[in-house]
Design a protein around this motif. Sequence first.
Motif, PDB file in Angstrom:
ATOM      1  N   CYS A   1       0.809  -1.226   0.000  1.00  0.00           N
ATOM      2  CA  CYS A   1       0.000   0.000   0.000  1.00  0.00           C
ATOM      3  C   CYS A   1       0.835   1.265   0.000  1.00  0.00           C
ATOM      4  N   TYR A   2       1.889   1.296   0.786  1.00  0.00           N
ATOM      5  CA  TYR A   2       2.640   2.527   0.982  1.00  0.00           C
ATOM      6  C   TYR A   2       3.972   2.561   0.241  1.00  0.00           C
TER       7      TYR A   2
ATOM      8  N   ARG B   1      -4.688  10.902   8.344  1.00  0.00           N
ATOM      9  CA  ARG B   1      -4.452   9.455   8.423  1.00  0.00           C
ATOM     10  C   ARG B   1      -5.556   8.633   7.774  1.00  0.00           C
TER      11      ARG B   1
ATOM     12  N   TYR C   1      -4.760   6.699   4.528  1.00  0.00           N
ATOM     13  CA  TYR C   1      -3.839   5.583   4.775  1.00  0.00           C
ATOM     14  C   TYR C   1      -4.582   4.395   5.383  1.00  0.00           C
TER      15      TYR C   1
ATOM     16  N   GLN D   1      -6.605   2.626   2.675  1.00  0.00           N
ATOM     17  CA  GLN D   1      -5.777   1.760   1.825  1.00  0.00           C
ATOM     18  C   GLN D   1      -5.553   0.402   2.483  1.00  0.00           C
TER      19      GLN D   1
END
Length: 81
Positions: free
Chosen positions: A12-13, A61, A64, A67
């Motif tokens: 994801c990141y 946040r 995030y 995700q």
Amino acid sequence: MAQKISYALKECYKCDGISTRQHNEPGGSQDVWHYHLHVYPRYNNDDLYRTDGKLSSSEERLSYAEQLRTWFEIDKLNNDK
């Protein structure tokens, strides 16, 4: 579970790595003894432990978290087959 979270964070990141950390007992700022493990996405030269007092807001946040939620929903669908 930490391994699965690590896979999710990496995908994801697009982070460069993962760090885990545990904080236990009063010396670890724990008031109620329980097990918990922090799993951090890491980036080269990210100064993880240096915040200069600047923390993100819950609104920042939210994307995030979404995700990761989506990743785990897809993972569950794939593993329920």
